[in-house]
Design a protein around this motif. Sequence first.
Motif, PDB file in Angstrom:
ATOM      1  N   TYR A   1      55.708  70.930  42.042  1.00 24.19           N
ATOM      2  CA  TYR A   1      55.724  69.759  41.175  1.00 24.19           C
ATOM      3  C   TYR A   1      57.134  69.197  41.030  1.00 24.19           C
ATOM      4  O   TYR A   1      57.344  67.986  41.107  1.00 24.19           O
ATOM      5  CB  TYR A   1      55.172  70.134  39.797  1.00 24.19           C
ATOM      6  CG  TYR A   1      55.396  69.073  38.743  1.00 24.19           C
ATOM      7  CD1 TYR A   1      54.499  68.022  38.589  1.00 24.19           C
ATOM      8  CD2 TYR A   1      56.508  69.123  37.907  1.00 24.19           C
ATOM      9  CE1 TYR A   1      54.700  67.043  37.627  1.00 24.19           C
ATOM     10  CE2 TYR A   1      56.720  68.150  36.948  1.00 24.19           C
ATOM     11  CZ  TYR A   1      55.817  67.114  36.805  1.00 24.19           C
ATOM     12  OH  TYR A   1      56.027  66.147  35.860  1.00 24.19           O
TER      13      TYR A   1
ATOM     14  N   HIS B   1      50.251  70.994  34.923  1.00 19.92           N
ATOM     15  CA  HIS B   1      49.089  71.462  35.687  1.00 19.92           C
ATOM     16  C   HIS B   1      47.817  70.695  35.326  1.00 19.92           C
ATOM     17  O   HIS B   1      46.773  70.926  35.944  1.00 19.92           O
ATOM     18  CB  HIS B   1      48.855  72.948  35.431  1.00 19.92           C
ATOM     19  CG  HIS B   1      50.037  73.822  35.713  1.00 19.92           C
ATOM     20  ND1 HIS B   1      50.461  74.118  36.982  1.00 19.92           N
ATOM     21  CD2 HIS B   1      50.902  74.456  34.874  1.00 19.92           C
ATOM     22  CE1 HIS B   1      51.533  74.906  36.927  1.00 19.92           C
ATOM     23  NE2 HIS B   1      51.815  75.122  35.654  1.00 19.92           N
TER      24      HIS B   1
ATOM     25  N   ARG C   1      58.158  67.338  44.025  1.00 24.13           N
ATOM     26  CA  ARG C   1      57.426  66.087  44.137  1.00 24.13           C
ATOM     27  C   ARG C   1      57.918  65.077  43.108  1.00 24.13           C
ATOM     28  O   ARG C   1      57.999  63.885  43.396  1.00 24.13           O
ATOM     29  CB  ARG C   1      55.939  66.366  43.940  1.00 24.13           C
ATOM     30  CG  ARG C   1      55.066  65.134  44.051  1.00 24.13           C
ATOM     31  CD  ARG C   1      53.615  65.500  43.865  1.00 24.13           C
ATOM     32  NE  ARG C   1      52.765  64.325  43.887  1.00 24.13           N
ATOM     33  CZ  ARG C   1      51.471  64.344  43.632  1.00 24.13           C
ATOM     34  NH1 ARG C   1      50.888  65.487  43.346  1.00 24.13           N
ATOM     35  NH2 ARG C   1      50.760  63.244  43.657  1.00 24.13           N
TER      36      ARG C   1
ATOM     37  N   ARG D   1      44.730  73.304  32.583  1.00 28.88           N
ATOM     38  CA  ARG D   1      44.149  72.414  33.594  1.00 28.88           C
ATOM     39  C   ARG D   1      43.209  71.405  32.942  1.00 28.88           C
ATOM     40  O   ARG D   1      43.045  70.300  33.437  1.00 28.88           O
ATOM     41  CB  ARG D   1      43.341  73.220  34.614  1.00 28.88           C
ATOM     42  CG  ARG D   1      44.068  73.625  35.878  1.00 28.88           C
ATOM     43  CD  ARG D   1      45.150  74.618  35.649  1.00 28.88           C
ATOM     44  NE  ARG D   1      45.719  75.096  36.914  1.00 28.88           N
ATOM     45  CZ  ARG D   1      46.818  75.812  36.992  1.00 28.88           C
ATOM     46  NH1 ARG D   1      47.480  76.141  35.881  1.00 28.88           N
ATOM     47  NH2 ARG D   1      47.287  76.216  38.158  1.00 28.88           N
TER      48      ARG D   1
ATOM     49  N   GLN E   1      43.301  64.250  37.411  1.00 25.65           N
ATOM     50  CA  GLN E   1      42.174  63.730  38.186  1.00 25.65           C
ATOM     51  C   GLN E   1      41.209  62.900  37.334  1.00 25.65           C
ATOM     52  O   GLN E   1      40.582  61.976  37.833  1.00 25.65           O
ATOM     53  CB  GLN E   1      41.390  64.888  38.820  1.00 25.65           C
ATOM     54  CG  GLN E   1      42.200  65.748  39.757  1.00 25.65           C
ATOM     55  CD  GLN E   1      41.493  67.048  40.108  1.00 25.65           C
ATOM     56  OE1 GLN E   1      40.503  67.429  39.471  1.00 25.65           O
ATOM     57  NE2 GLN E   1      42.005  67.752  41.110  1.00 25.65           N
TER      58      GLN E   1
ATOM     59  N   HIS F   1      48.997  65.759  38.810  1.00 26.11           N
ATOM     60  CA  HIS F   1      47.757  66.389  39.245  1.00 26.11           C
ATOM     61  C   HIS F   1      46.527  65.831  38.538  1.00 26.11           C
ATOM     62  O   HIS F   1      45.401  66.213  38.865  1.00 26.11           O
ATOM     63  CB  HIS F   1      47.817  67.902  39.008  1.00 26.11           C
ATOM     64  CG  HIS F   1      48.799  68.617  39.874  1.00 26.11           C
ATOM     65  ND1 HIS F   1      49.946  69.187  39.393  1.00 26.11           N
ATOM     66  CD2 HIS F   1      48.813  68.853  41.207  1.00 26.11           C
ATOM     67  CE1 HIS F   1      50.623  69.746  40.383  1.00 26.11           C
ATOM     68  NE2 HIS F   1      49.962  69.550  41.491  1.00 26.11           N
TER      69      HIS F   1
ATOM     70  N   ASN G   1      46.508  61.035  42.175  1.00 24.40           N
ATOM     71  CA  ASN G   1      45.355  61.924  42.325  1.00 24.40           C
ATOM     72  C   ASN G   1      44.219  61.565  41.376  1.00 24.40           C
ATOM     73  O   ASN G   1      43.202  62.262  41.346  1.00 24.40           O
ATOM     74  CB  ASN G   1      45.769  63.381  42.093  1.00 24.40           C
ATOM     75  CG  ASN G   1      46.593  63.931  43.242  1.00 24.40           C
ATOM     76  OD1 ASN G   1      46.232  63.753  44.401  1.00 24.40           O
ATOM     77  ND2 ASN G   1      47.696  64.591  42.932  1.00 24.40           N
TER      78      ASN G   1
ATOM     79  N   ARG H   1      44.624  68.585  34.897  1.00 25.84           N
ATOM     80  CA  ARG H   1      43.749  67.822  35.792  1.00 25.84           C
ATOM     81  C   ARG H   1      42.743  66.960  35.030  1.00 25.84           C
ATOM     82  O   ARG H   1      42.254  65.969  35.555  1.00 25.84           O
ATOM     83  CB  ARG H   1      42.939  68.774  36.681  1.00 25.84           C
ATOM     84  CG  ARG H   1      43.542  69.110  38.023  1.00 25.84           C
ATOM     85  CD  ARG H   1      44.580  70.146  37.954  1.00 25.84           C
ATOM     86  NE  ARG H   1      44.901  70.649  39.300  1.00 25.84           N
ATOM     87  CZ  ARG H   1      45.933  71.413  39.569  1.00 25.84           C
ATOM     88  NH1 ARG H   1      46.754  71.778  38.587  1.00 25.84           N
ATOM     89  NH2 ARG H   1      46.169  71.832  40.785  1.00 25.84           N
TER      90      ARG H   1
ATOM     91  N   GLU I   1      52.872  76.100  41.794  1.00 30.12           N
ATOM     92  CA  GLU I   1      52.552  74.714  41.503  1.00 30.12           C
ATOM     93  C   GLU I   1      53.698  74.025  40.764  1.00 30.12           C
ATOM     94  O   GLU I   1      53.957  72.834  40.965  1.00 30.12           O
ATOM     95  CB  GLU I   1      51.274  74.643  40.668  1.00 30.12           C
ATOM     96  CG  GLU I   1      50.684  73.253  40.592  1.00 30.12           C
ATOM     97  CD  GLU I   1      49.259  73.273  40.089  1.00 30.12           C
ATOM     98  OE1 GLU I   1      49.067  73.015  38.882  1.00 30.12           O
ATOM     99  OE2 GLU I   1      48.338  73.553  40.885  1.00 30.12           O
TER     100      GLU I   1
END
Length: 722
Positions: free
Chosen positions: A103, A633, A106, A612, A658, A656, A680, A635, A99
Motif C-alpha cells: 500500500y 485494508h 502504491r 476489511r 470495493q 482497496h 478498485n 474493502r 498489504e
Amino acid sequence: MAEADHGGEKPIARALRDALFQFVVKSRKLASPMLRALGRASTGPVTVGDDELAALRSMLRRVHAALRDAERLSVADHSARLWLAELGDLEYRAEDVFEELEYECRRAAQLEDLKIDLLRAVGAAPTTGKRKREVAQLFAAAPAARLRRKIDDIWARYGEIASDRKRLRLRPGDGAARRPAAGALVPSSSLPRGEIHGRERDLQRVTDLVCRCKPDGGRNYAVVAIVGMAGVGKTSLAQHVCSEEAVASQFDLNLWAWVSQEFDVIGMTAKIVEAITRARPDCSELNALHGTMVEHLAGKRCLLVLDDVWDDNPIHWDTITAPLSCCAPGSTVVITTRSKMVAKMVTPNVYHLDCLSDEHSWYMCRRRASRGGATIDDELASIGQQIAKKCRGLPLAAEAAGTTMNTSVTREHWNHVLESNLWAGNDEAKNNVLPALKVSYDHLPAPLKRCFAFCSLFPKSFVFDKDALVQLWTAQGFIKTRGECRPEDVGAGYFYDLVARCFFQLSPSHGIGKGKYVMHDLYQELAQFVSGHECRMIHQLNLTGADKTTRHLSIVHDESNSDKELLLKSFCSHDLRTFLFLARMEQVIRGEMPCRRKIVPCGLVTDFECLRVLDLSNTDIVEVPKSIGSLIHLRYLGLDNTGIQMLPESVGALFHLQTIKLNHCSSLTQLPQGIKLLLNLRCLEIAHSNVQMPSGIRVLTSLQKLPIFKGCSVQGTILQPF
C-alpha cells in the motif's frame, strides 16, 4: 503426506518455515530504504521493485497453500491443533504487513500525479481550509516505526513457534486425510423406525409419484428424487413409501441400498448386488458385479431405493445404473439426497421435502418426552410447545429435544432447555443433531466452508441479501477468481451452491427473484460451531469474554437497550477484520428502514486498523472521522441510513475499497473529490440520497453497480453525462 528428510519434518512445516524466513529476510531488506521514502511523494515513488513485491506475494501464497493442506488433515492431538492455530494467526499478520508494505508503495506512486489537481479541486470548494488539511493527510509520513515493529513481531513470533517445532510438528500418526465422520450418520434399511406424523400429504404425493412416474432420458425406468436438508425426514418418508401396499404390490423386487458419503462405484455396485442376492459378493470386479445384477433383474419390475446420495458425478451415476436397463418397463429408482445438484443430475421428478409445522414438531417432542409414562400437564405443555418452535420443524431436532426433556419432566428442567442453546449441555442434540448437520459442512469445498462459517455473524431469522453477502465475502478474500471471471459472478456461484446444498432457502416473506434468503436456525448454530472463536456475534450489553483470536465481530442491538451507547474498549487490542452493526430483523423482513441506534464513537472503531469490513448502517453517527483513512485494508464501508453530511477526503486513501453503501443518507449532498482515487471500487450505492455526481467519476472503470445521481439521466446501464 509423505515424510520429509530433515529430522522427519513434514513438508507443510518446512514450506511454512522457508516461506516465513524468506519473508523476514525480504522485509528487513526492504524496510529501511522503503520506510525512509514513505510520505514524501515529492521525492518520487518508493524504491521497491515489482519483482520484490511479487516475491512477497509468492511467499504469502505458499503460506496460504501450506495451511490449506493442513485443512485436509484430521488432527486429534491438541498441541498439533494449537500449532496450526498459531500458524494461521501468523498468516493473518504476515498478510496484513505485506498489504501495508504494498500500500505504501502504491500510495506514493499513485498520489504524486494527482496531488496538485486534488488540492486545486478542493481549494475551489467551501470549507477550503478543512478539506485541504484532510487532503494533506493523504500524503503524511507513514508510521515507519509501527511497520518495522510489526515485521519484527512476526519474526519473533515465528521464532517462538520454530523453537517448539520438534515438539509440536505434525507427524505421520497425528492425522490422516480429513473425511466426513462416517459415524455421524446411522445406516438405514427399508424398515421404518416408527410411525410417520405430519407427513400424510407428503406420503401420498410421493407414493403417487413412484407409482405413476414415467421413464425419461431414454431409460426404460423412472427416477424420483426426494430432496431436503439434514434431519428433515427424507429417509423416513422413503421407508414409509416402500411400505405402502400400492407400492409394494406394483414391483417384483423391492431393493434398498444406503449410499452415504463414502462413495465409490465398485463399493456401491457391490451394495446393490448384496441387496439383490442377500449375500455379500465374492468378487470386486465391476463387469462381474454388473453381470450378477443383469442375471437377477432381467425382465422384472424393480423398485430400487438409494438412500442418502451425495455424489453428483454423472459418469458414476450412469455406471452404477447401467444394468437397470434390463429391468422390465415400470421399474423405478428412488433417491434421497441433501443436494439439489444431485437431484437435478438424475431426474426432473424432484420432490422437495419441507419442515414440519410447529404443531407437528410438538407432537414429536411430546411423544419422546412422555416415554416411560411421564405425565405432561398443561403448564409443561406450554413450555414444551415453545421448545418445539426452536426446532424449526426439523424432526431430528424435535426427537433430540424430546429425549432431553424426558430426562427430567419438571418445569425447572424444561425451562432450562427452553432458555439454553439447543446444543449447549444437550448430549442428545450434540451427539445426533450436530454431527448429522456437520456432515453437510464437511462436504463443502474449502472456499464455501469459509463463506458459510462467516454467516455465523448473523442472528437467527436474518434475511440475507445475496448480493450484499457476496460483497462481504469478496471483501474478506473468500472469493477466488480465475481469468476474466468477475468476483460477483463467482461469489453468486458460491451462494447458489450453498442453496443447492440446503444451507439457504428462499425467504417466505419475499418473492422469487428478489435475492432474499433465510437460513434454518440449526444451520445458523452449525455456522457458530464451525467458526469457533474466529467469528463472534454479540449483543450491545454483552461484550465480555472476548477471545483474542476473534477476527470477525457483529453487534446485534437489543431493542430494550437502544438508547445506550455501545462500548468496545475490550476489543481494541484485537486484529478485527469485520465489524458489523446489524439492524432489527423484524423491520428488515417487513421492508422497513429501522431507526438509528446509538453506537460506539466511530473514532474508536477506526482503531481496528486491520478491518476489511466496516458497517455502521442504521446508527446515530453524523460524521465519519478523517482517521478512517488509516484503515488501509478496508474493502467494504456501509453507512446506510445514517445522518452523515459528508465523507472526509481521507476516504480517497482507501485504495482497496470495493463497496460503499450510502443508501437513505438524506443529509449527504456530496462525495469527496478523492473518490476518483478508488480505482478498485466496484459498488457505489446511494439510493434515496441527495448526492450530486462528483467530478472524475469516469475514471472508476471497475464499477459494476452504478448509482443514479441527482440530475443525471440513465441510458442503458451507463450513466450520462460523465
